[in-house]
Write a protein that holds these residues in place. Structure first.
Motif, PDB file in Angstrom:
ATOM      1  N   UNK A 297       2.376  15.082   4.697  1.00 45.30           N
ATOM      2  CA  UNK A 297       3.337  15.087   5.796  1.00 45.30           C
ATOM      3  C   UNK A 297       3.582  13.651   6.234  1.00 45.30           C
ATOM      4  N   UNK A 298       4.615  13.446   7.026  1.00 46.29           N
ATOM      5  CA  UNK A 298       4.861  12.119   7.586  1.00 46.29           C
ATOM      6  C   UNK A 298       3.763  11.817   8.611  1.00 46.29           C
TER       7      UNK A 298
ATOM      8  N   UNK B  58       0.860  -1.185   0.000  1.00 44.46           N
ATOM      9  CA  UNK B  58       0.000   0.000   0.000  1.00 44.46           C
ATOM     10  C   UNK B  58       0.891   1.228   0.000  1.00 44.46           C
ATOM     11  N   UNK B  59       0.653   2.138  -0.948  1.00 48.16           N
ATOM     12  CA  UNK B  59       1.406   3.384  -1.019  1.00 48.16           C
ATOM     13  C   UNK B  59       0.469   4.512  -0.612  1.00 48.16           C
TER      14      UNK B  59
ATOM     15  N   UNK C 245       9.266   8.133   2.005  1.00 50.78           N
ATOM     16  CA  UNK C 245      10.015   8.914   1.025  1.00 50.78           C
ATOM     17  C   UNK C 245       9.402  10.311   0.949  1.00 50.78           C
ATOM     18  N   UNK C 246      10.136  11.298   1.463  1.00 49.58           N
ATOM     19  CA  UNK C 246       9.678  12.687   1.412  1.00 49.58           C
ATOM     20  C   UNK C 246      10.172  13.285   0.093  1.00 49.58           C
ATOM     21  N   UNK C 247       9.271  13.387  -0.873  1.00 50.08           N
ATOM     22  CA  UNK C 247       9.664  13.738  -2.234  1.00 50.08           C
ATOM     23  C   UNK C 247       9.445  15.212  -2.567  1.00 50.08           C
ATOM     24  N   UNK C 248       8.719  15.926  -1.730  1.00 50.93           N
ATOM     25  CA  UNK C 248       8.481  17.357  -1.940  1.00 50.93           C
ATOM     26  C   UNK C 248       7.965  17.917  -0.617  1.00 50.93           C
TER      27      UNK C 248
END
Length: 275
Positions: free
Chosen positions: A235-236, A229-230, A254-257
């Motif tokens: 936010x985290x 599941x993605x 994964x914090x991508x932006x």
């Protein structure tokens, strides 16, 4: 702090715990917030507006009183055009429940779990899986479980709510007929399989707490062995992570932006081996 109807009770009390007195002043039903175990469960799952409905008080008046007593700290306003939360006004028992066979009713009573501060979501979902075709899930709780309505709607269930006492609610979840309510459609996040087989994407970026966590835990209940599941978030999800560990899931963040976080959630190897 500018308190909104969509803020969680937990967020309000984190800002100033003395605001418990404001809740109790508008309704004795909020006296349960003085219990640390009850506050731990209820305040995290329920928004200010939902709390007002649970207590049977006017939501606007509760918001006005909280803002009058809250220390003045600047807070961003909600996005323009954001949809209101779905209505949860208790309704009369529907004709679909007339004459329902006893063997088709699965009952789950989580009142003691809630009083002791336990998270009842897993028990409710386990009972849901036991409901036979065309059957009914009967839930007993100590407050109206408003966040659960949208979760069950996604699984094809409508609901009828009975308030037996201030701390005794009976909710019937039965197979829905006709088109879903517009409010439910607005609240439904985008969930779709990704290009890779066995990967499900859950977009919770436009949802207010506690919906992202509730929707994610519900989706994980249906995740097949070996699946991923993605969760797409802004936010985290700090409050979700310990719940994942408790339920035997591992995750990768994964914090991508600045406003895009992807959380990849999979069952732990030992958990998969048992399923």
């Amino acid at each position: 702090m500018v308190i909104r109807r969509t803020d969680s009770v937990a967020a309000v009390l984190r800002h100033d715990e003395s605001l418990i007195d404001v809740f109790i002043g508008i309704s004795p039903a909020f006296e349960r917030l003085r219990n640390p175990a009850m506050r731990k469960v209820m305040s995290r799952l329920v928004t200010v507006e939902q709390a007002a409905r649970i207590a049977g008080v006017d939501g606007d008046e509760l918001v006005r009183r909280l803002n009058r007593e809250a220390p003045p700290v600047a807070q961003a306003s909600p996005p323009a055009g954001a949809p209101p939360p779905p209505s949860s006004t208790p309704r009369a028992l529907p004709p679909e429940l007339a004459g329902i066979a006893v063997e088709k009713v699965v009952e789950v009573d989580v009142r003691e779990d809630l009083r002791s501060g336990k998270e009842p979501f897993s028990r409710i979902m386990a009972a849901r899986r036991e409901v036979p075709e065309g059957g009914v899930l009967l839930l007993r709780a100590i407050f109206e479980p408003v966040p659960l309505y949208a979760v069950m709607a996604r699984q094809g269930f409508d609901h009828a709510t009975e308030r037996l006492a201030d701390d005794d609610w009976r909710v019937w979840f039965y197979p829905a007929t006709g088109e879903p309510e517009e409010a439910t459609l607005r609240a439904r996040p985008a969930t779709a399989p990704a290009a890779e087989e066995g990967v499900v994407v859950l977009d919770v970026r436009n949802l207010e707490p506690p919906e992202p966590m509730v929707r994610t835990l519900a989706a994980l209940e249906e995740l097949p062995p070996g699946g991923t599941l993605v969760q797409l978030n802004v936010r985290v999800p700090q409050f979700l992570l310990p719940r994942l560990e408790e339920r035997g899931f591992r995750y990768e963040i994964r914090e991508q932006a600045p406003d895009l976080v992807r959380v990849f959630i999979r069952r732990a190897a030992a958990t998969q081996a048992q399923t």
